[in-house]
Design an enzyme around this catalytic site. Structure first.
Site, PDB file in Angstrom:
ATOM      1  N   GLU A  86      -9.135  -5.597  13.985  1.00  0.00           N
ATOM      2  CA  GLU A  86      -8.401  -4.716  12.928  1.00  0.00           C
ATOM      3  C   GLU A  86      -8.210  -5.543  11.901  1.00  0.00           C
ATOM      4  O   GLU A  86      -8.546  -5.318  10.585  1.00  0.00           O
ATOM      5  CB  GLU A  86      -7.296  -4.088  13.441  1.00  0.00           C
ATOM      6  CG  GLU A  86      -6.459  -2.964  12.661  1.00  0.00           C
ATOM      7  CD  GLU A  86      -5.305  -2.448  13.152  1.00  0.00           C
ATOM      8  OE1 GLU A  86      -5.010  -2.776  14.475  1.00  0.00           O
ATOM      9  OE2 GLU A  86      -4.633  -1.925  12.633  1.00  0.00           O
ATOM     10  N   ARG A 106      -8.302  -9.693  31.401  1.00  0.00           N
ATOM     11  CA  ARG A 106      -8.354  -8.675  32.209  1.00  0.00           C
ATOM     12  C   ARG A 106      -9.583  -8.189  33.162  1.00  0.00           C
ATOM     13  O   ARG A 106      -9.542  -7.584  34.160  1.00  0.00           O
ATOM     14  CB  ARG A 106      -7.362  -7.422  31.711  1.00  0.00           C
ATOM     15  CG  ARG A 106      -6.102  -7.645  31.868  1.00  0.00           C
ATOM     16  CD  ARG A 106      -5.204  -6.901  31.168  1.00  0.00           C
ATOM     17  NE  ARG A 106      -5.016  -7.120  29.683  1.00  0.00           N
ATOM     18  CZ  ARG A 106      -4.948  -6.480  28.572  1.00  0.00           C
ATOM     19  NH1 ARG A 106      -4.982  -5.037  29.010  1.00  0.00           N
ATOM     20  NH2 ARG A 106      -5.011  -6.844  27.421  1.00  0.00           N
TER      21      ARG A 106
HETATM   22  P1  AMP Z   1     -11.205  -2.981  22.116  1.00  0.00           P
HETATM   23  O1  AMP Z   1     -10.815  -2.350  20.978  1.00  0.00           O
HETATM   24  O2  AMP Z   1     -11.972  -2.069  22.921  1.00  0.00           O
HETATM   25  O3  AMP Z   1     -12.223  -4.063  21.786  1.00  0.00           O
HETATM   26  O4  AMP Z   1     -10.115  -3.403  23.131  1.00  0.00           O
HETATM   27  C1  AMP Z   1      -9.849  -4.935  23.085  1.00  0.00           C
HETATM   28  C2  AMP Z   1      -9.146  -5.334  24.495  1.00  0.00           C
HETATM   29  O5  AMP Z   1      -7.847  -4.749  24.290  1.00  0.00           O
HETATM   30  C3  AMP Z   1      -9.392  -4.730  25.662  1.00  0.00           C
HETATM   31  O6  AMP Z   1     -10.000  -5.588  26.418  1.00  0.00           O
HETATM   32  C4  AMP Z   1      -8.219  -4.002  26.246  1.00  0.00           C
HETATM   33  O7  AMP Z   1      -8.091  -4.516  27.639  1.00  0.00           O
HETATM   34  C5  AMP Z   1      -7.185  -4.354  25.298  1.00  0.00           C
HETATM   35  N1  AMP Z   1      -6.366  -3.063  24.929  1.00  0.00           N
HETATM   36  C6  AMP Z   1      -6.515  -2.392  23.694  1.00  0.00           C
HETATM   37  N2  AMP Z   1      -5.999  -1.483  23.652  1.00  0.00           N
HETATM   38  C7  AMP Z   1      -5.216  -1.422  24.714  1.00  0.00           C
HETATM   39  C8  AMP Z   1      -4.051  -0.664  25.122  1.00  0.00           C
HETATM   40  N3  AMP Z   1      -3.491   0.372  24.369  1.00  0.00           N
HETATM   41  N4  AMP Z   1      -3.467  -1.065  26.357  1.00  0.00           N
HETATM   42  C9  AMP Z   1      -3.876  -2.102  26.941  1.00  0.00           C
HETATM   43  N5  AMP Z   1      -4.606  -2.650  26.605  1.00  0.00           N
HETATM   44  C10 AMP Z   1      -5.554  -2.299  25.490  1.00  0.00           C
END
Ligand code: AMP
Length: 170
Positions: free
Chosen positions: A95, A58
């Site tokens: 996680e 994305r």
């Molecule tokens: P992060 O935990 O910041 O590494 O997030 C990892 C990826 O997961 C990011 O690129 C977000 O696009 C996606 N992501 C995490 N949580 C969500 C959520 N609640 N809704 C949509 N995309 C999410």
């Protein structure tokens, strides 16, 4: 414009307890999508980036129109094994377990200014790993831009100390 109203919330996706922010409903809205990219461009142009780095997948959707708008190059960061030439590689914590992101070693001209772009910052793990790739290639990280920030996860604390733009907070 109320961009939040154009993002669809999907409960319990991809697993129970996660409220997924579905941006496909924003992408398909001509005015909302144009407003989103215009606003990101306005907020990021003071950083004067020379490259935008976007993470699969994305980050590609947001990073490429932003790069055209700002007149920068675009550099994809990909999951393992997708890039054909020599790569830098960074392992980061999920996680459960770990994952890996890669970027072409010759993508960033050392010393050039780089903006990292993704749709959502959650824990910040993906963005922090991407910042490490930029550092390995000798780029100067000038900021991060996200459509949305999940503030309750405080992903910002995992990022290097550069400006962070986000248009929406949850
Ligand atoms: P992060 O935990 O910041 O590494 O997030 C990892 C990826 O997961 C990011 O690129 C977000 O696009 C996606 N992501 C995490 N949580 C969500 C959520 N609640 N809704 C949509 N995309 C999410």
């Amino acid at each position: 414009m109320d961009i939040k109203a154009l993002i669809r919330d999907i409960p319990d996706y991809p697993k129970p307890g996660i409220l997924f922010r579905d941006i496909t409903t924003l992408l398909r809205d001509p005015k909302g999508w144009q407003y989103t990219i215009n606003t990101l461009a306005e907020k990021c142009s003071p950083f004067a980036p020379e490259y935008i780095v976007g993470m699969e997948s994305r980050g590609f959707l947001f990073g490429t129109p932003l790069a055209v708008h700002l007149g920068t190059g675009f550099i994809p960061v990909r999951k393992p094994g997708k890039l054909p030439s020599a790569v830098y590689s960074v392992e980061y914590e999920l996680e459960y377990g770990t994952d890996r992101l890669e970027m072409h070693q010759d993508a960033i001209t050392p010393g050039s200014k780089v903006l990292i772009v993704d749709d959502v910052i959650a824990t910040g793990g993906t963005a922090a790993a991407t910042a490490q790739l930029v550092e390995q290639s000798g780029g100067e990280l000038v900021g991060f831009a996200f459509l949305a920030e999940l503030t309750f996860l405080n992903g910002r604390k995992n990022l290097p100390d550069v400006p962070i733009v986000s248009l929406i907070e949850y």
